[in-house]
Design a protein around this motif. Structure first.
Motif, mmCIF file in Angstrom:
data_model
loop_
_atom_site.group_PDB
_atom_site.id
_atom_site.type_symbol
_atom_site.label_atom_id
_atom_site.label_comp_id
_atom_site.label_asym_id
_atom_site.label_seq_id
_atom_site.Cartn_x
_atom_site.Cartn_y
_atom_site.Cartn_z
ATOM 1 N N ASP A 269 0.805 -1.232 0.000
ATOM 2 C CA ASP A 269 0.000 0.000 0.000
ATOM 3 C C ASP A 269 0.832 1.274 0.000
ATOM 4 N N VAL A 270 1.859 1.328 0.855
ATOM 5 C CA VAL A 270 2.628 2.562 1.049
ATOM 6 C C VAL A 270 4.115 2.246 0.997
ATOM 7 N N GLY A 271 4.840 2.895 0.077
ATOM 8 C CA GLY A 271 6.292 2.831 0.076
ATOM 9 C C GLY A 271 6.834 3.849 1.057
ATOM 10 N N VAL A 272 7.750 3.434 1.927
ATOM 11 C CA VAL A 272 8.196 4.302 3.019
ATOM 12 C C VAL A 272 9.705 4.481 3.004
ATOM 13 N N TYR A 273 10.134 5.687 3.373
ATOM 14 C CA TYR A 273 11.562 5.986 3.476
ATOM 15 C C TYR A 273 11.736 7.236 4.317
ATOM 16 N N SER A 274 12.455 7.110 5.425
ATOM 17 C CA SER A 274 12.804 8.267 6.250
ATOM 18 C C SER A 274 14.313 8.273 6.399
ATOM 19 N N LEU A 275 14.976 9.230 5.759
ATOM 20 C CA LEU A 275 16.432 9.270 5.662
ATOM 21 C C LEU A 275 16.962 10.496 6.389
ATOM 22 N N PRO A 276 17.405 10.345 7.635
ATOM 23 C CA PRO A 276 17.913 11.502 8.379
ATOM 24 C C PRO A 276 19.054 12.183 7.629
ATOM 25 N N LEU A 301 5.233 7.600 1.707
ATOM 26 C CA LEU A 301 5.451 8.317 2.960
ATOM 27 C C LEU A 301 6.946 8.468 3.156
ATOM 28 N N ILE A 302 7.409 9.707 3.285
ATOM 29 C CA ILE A 302 8.833 9.981 3.450
ATOM 30 C C ILE A 302 9.040 10.968 4.590
ATOM 31 N N GLY A 303 10.300 11.084 5.032
ATOM 32 C CA GLY A 303 10.684 12.193 5.879
ATOM 33 C C GLY A 303 10.795 13.451 5.047
ATOM 34 N N PRO A 304 11.025 14.602 5.680
ATOM 35 C CA PRO A 304 11.033 15.878 4.951
ATOM 36 C C PRO A 304 12.327 16.129 4.172
ATOM 37 N N SER A 305 12.733 15.185 3.328
ATOM 38 C CA SER A 305 13.865 15.372 2.421
ATOM 39 C C SER A 305 13.395 16.259 1.272
ATOM 40 N N PRO A 306 14.075 17.375 0.989
ATOM 41 C CA PRO A 306 13.514 18.385 0.079
ATOM 42 C C PRO A 306 13.143 17.874 -1.306
ATOM 43 N N GLU A 307 14.028 17.092 -1.940
ATOM 44 C CA GLU A 307 13.752 16.648 -3.315
ATOM 45 C C GLU A 307 12.557 15.704 -3.353
ATOM 46 N N ALA A 309 10.222 15.311 -1.013
ATOM 47 C CA ALA A 309 9.021 15.984 -0.527
ATOM 48 C C ALA A 309 8.380 16.832 -1.625
ATOM 49 N N ALA A 310 9.210 17.492 -2.434
ATOM 50 C CA ALA A 310 8.664 18.328 -3.507
ATOM 51 C C ALA A 310 7.848 17.490 -4.491
ATOM 52 N N LEU A 311 8.328 16.305 -4.823
ATOM 53 C CA LEU A 311 7.598 15.462 -5.765
ATOM 54 C C LEU A 311 6.343 14.866 -5.140
ATOM 55 N N VAL A 312 6.411 14.512 -3.870
ATOM 56 C CA VAL A 312 5.212 14.008 -3.193
ATOM 57 C C VAL A 312 4.112 15.057 -3.231
ATOM 58 N N ARG A 313 4.474 16.287 -2.947
ATOM 59 C CA ARG A 313 3.462 17.353 -2.912
ATOM 60 C C ARG A 313 2.985 17.729 -4.314
ATOM 61 N N GLU A 314 3.923 17.768 -5.268
ATOM 62 C CA GLU A 314 3.550 18.142 -6.631
ATOM 63 C C GLU A 314 2.549 17.159 -7.228
ATOM 64 N N HIS A 315 2.732 15.870 -6.949
ATOM 65 C CA HIS A 315 1.907 14.841 -7.579
ATOM 66 C C HIS A 315 0.886 14.210 -6.627
ATOM 67 N N ASP A 316 0.751 14.769 -5.407
ATOM 68 C CA ASP A 316 -0.220 14.251 -4.419
ATOM 69 C C ASP A 316 -0.020 12.760 -4.158
ATOM 70 N N LEU A 317 1.241 12.386 -3.921
ATOM 71 C CA LEU A 317 1.572 10.973 -3.821
ATOM 72 C C LEU A 317 1.376 10.385 -2.436
ATOM 73 N N GLY A 318 1.158 11.210 -1.422
ATOM 74 C CA GLY A 318 1.003 10.640 -0.090
ATOM 75 C C GLY A 318 1.255 11.671 0.980
ATOM 76 N N ALA A 319 2.273 11.423 1.822
ATOM 77 C CA ALA A 319 2.495 12.293 2.978
ATOM 78 C C ALA A 319 3.980 12.468 3.238
ATOM 79 N N VAL A 320 4.293 13.608 3.883
ATOM 80 C CA VAL A 320 5.654 13.911 4.323
ATOM 81 C C VAL A 320 5.620 14.050 5.838
ATOM 82 N N ALA A 335 -2.013 8.616 10.748
ATOM 83 C CA ALA A 335 -2.928 9.626 10.208
ATOM 84 C C ALA A 335 -3.549 9.203 8.882
ATOM 85 N N PHE A 336 -2.964 8.230 8.202
ATOM 86 C CA PHE A 336 -3.513 7.778 6.927
ATOM 87 C C PHE A 336 -4.896 7.162 7.115
#
Length: 377
Positions: A269-276, A301-307, A309-320, A335-336
């Motif tokens: 359902d959800v691809g996840v990656y949080s990269l400090p 679902l990703i952490g707030p990595s700028p590149e 996050a920009a694509l997630v928001r641009e294409h409504d892919l999920g959450a940051v 929250a999903f």
């Protein structure tokens, strides 16, 4: 009509290097492609120079490195000496040099029409979290960029953040070719599971996994996490297998072959990656796996990595997630709603035709074609 001779150099196992395989697939029909790298010849090439496994490309003379005799050190590196004995100076029309390490060799081989450099990382800050590397190795890499990458005829890299920094620090103007795989038109979003099925596939490295793993003990909604991990041979993945052997929500799997990653992910359902962001490259990461999630028609679902996050928001892919902590990641998972995940999977289905190699490879095709159009020197 005689085809131009294109040499593609990469100090990687070519059959497992997705980015280089895309280059080969792009150029093999119109150019006579020779490859240089580890492992056997990739499919579709006219010739191949295999670097023996025992020649480690990053092995350097430490004494010369310490006194900053960089050119002499580079020339004496085993991989440089091996390849100069096997590659004819002026023997190719164009060289596509992958990563900074190959560029000095490519330029000095004097291809008749030019060199294109494809930079997969911001190399001079790749391991900046390690003090010894930062003090000793990074100056050598900065020298390679200033002395040799600036002499390439054209340059690409993997993301806008890296391109901006190459321009700021070195004056290198790089276009962007994102690490997107080929479009999988045969796949479609699958129904959202109950409980929610999270998934991640990649290298078994603690810095890339621990935020997500620790979050699984904080999640209250019952979501599960499946990890398909490449064992790095340092004991970490076997340790994870023991650590999570009886965990109700975490399952550790062997890695699947590169061609099977996206179809395997499609069942989740959800691809996840949080990269400090412990380094510059981690902060600006835009990795293969992000695009694999999209081709698999997953919510993301990703952490707030700028590149990313920009694509997630641009294409409504999920959450940051709000930050890179396990708590923030767990809160984002909880929250999903099923409806939000279903909508994000449909958005990924639409974005898959855009965030794919077929759209991105023009960033290589155009500069290589421009070099090919040059009159022979």
């Amino acid at each position: 009509m005689t085809r131009d001779r294109l040499l593609i150099i990469s100090y990687s196992p070519l059959r497992r290097d997705a980015r280089v395989l895309r280059q080969i697939r792009l150029f093999a029909e119109d150019y006579e492609v020779t490859t240089v790298g580890y492992g056997p010849a990739p499919d579709g090439v006219a010739d191949h120079v295999q670097i023996p496994d025992e020649i480690i490309y990053w092995h350097k003379d430490r004494r010369l490195l310490a006194v900053r005799a960089y050119q002499r050190m580079y020339d004496r590196m085993p991989v440089t000496r091996f390849l100069r004995e096997r590659l004819e100076t002026g023997g190719h029309d164009i060289i596509l040099a992958n990563d900074v390490d190959t560029v000095p060799l490519a330029v000095t081989l004097s291809p008749r029409k030019g060199v294109h450099a494809d930079l997969h990382e911001y190399s001079s800050r790749q391991l900046e979290e390690r003090r010894a590397w930062r003090l000793v190795v990074a100056p050598f890499i900065r020298w390679m960029v200033r002395r040799w990458v600036t002499r390439a005829d054209s340059v690409t890299t993997v993301g806008a953040g890296l391109a901006a920094e190459y321009a700021r620090e070195f004056g290198v103007q790089a276009e962007v070719v994102m690490n997107a795989p080929h479009h999988r038109s045969d796949l479609a979003p699958t129904p959202v599971g109950e409980p929610l099925r999270l998934v991640h596939a990649g290298n078994g490295v603690a810095t890339r996994l621990e935020v997500m793993l620790q979050a699984m003990d904080l999640i209250t909604g019952g979501a599960t996490l499946d990890l398909y991990l490449i064992d790095q041979g340092d004991g970490y993945v076997p340790g994870l297998r023991r650590r999570y052997a009886d965990h109700p929500a975490v399952r550790i799997h062997d890695a699947v072959p590169a061609g099977e990653v996206v179809p395997t992910l499609n069942g989740y359902d959800v691809g996840v990656y949080s990269l400090p962001p412990i380094s510059f490259n981690f902060r600006w990461a835009l990795p293969n796996k992000f695009f694999d999630f999209v081709q698999a028609r997953l919510a993301v679902l990703i952490g707030p990595s700028p590149e990313m996050a920009a694509l997630v928001r641009e294409h409504d892919l999920g959450a940051v997630a709000e930050d890179f902590t396990p708590e923030a990641f767990a809160a984002a998972v909880d929250a999903f709603t099923a409806e939000q995940v279903a909508a994000a999977k449909e958005a990924a289905d639409a974005a898959a035709a855009v965030l794919c190699a077929e759209q991105q490879v023009a960033g290589w095709a155009e500069p290589i074609a421009a070099l090919a159009a040059r009159a022979r020197r």
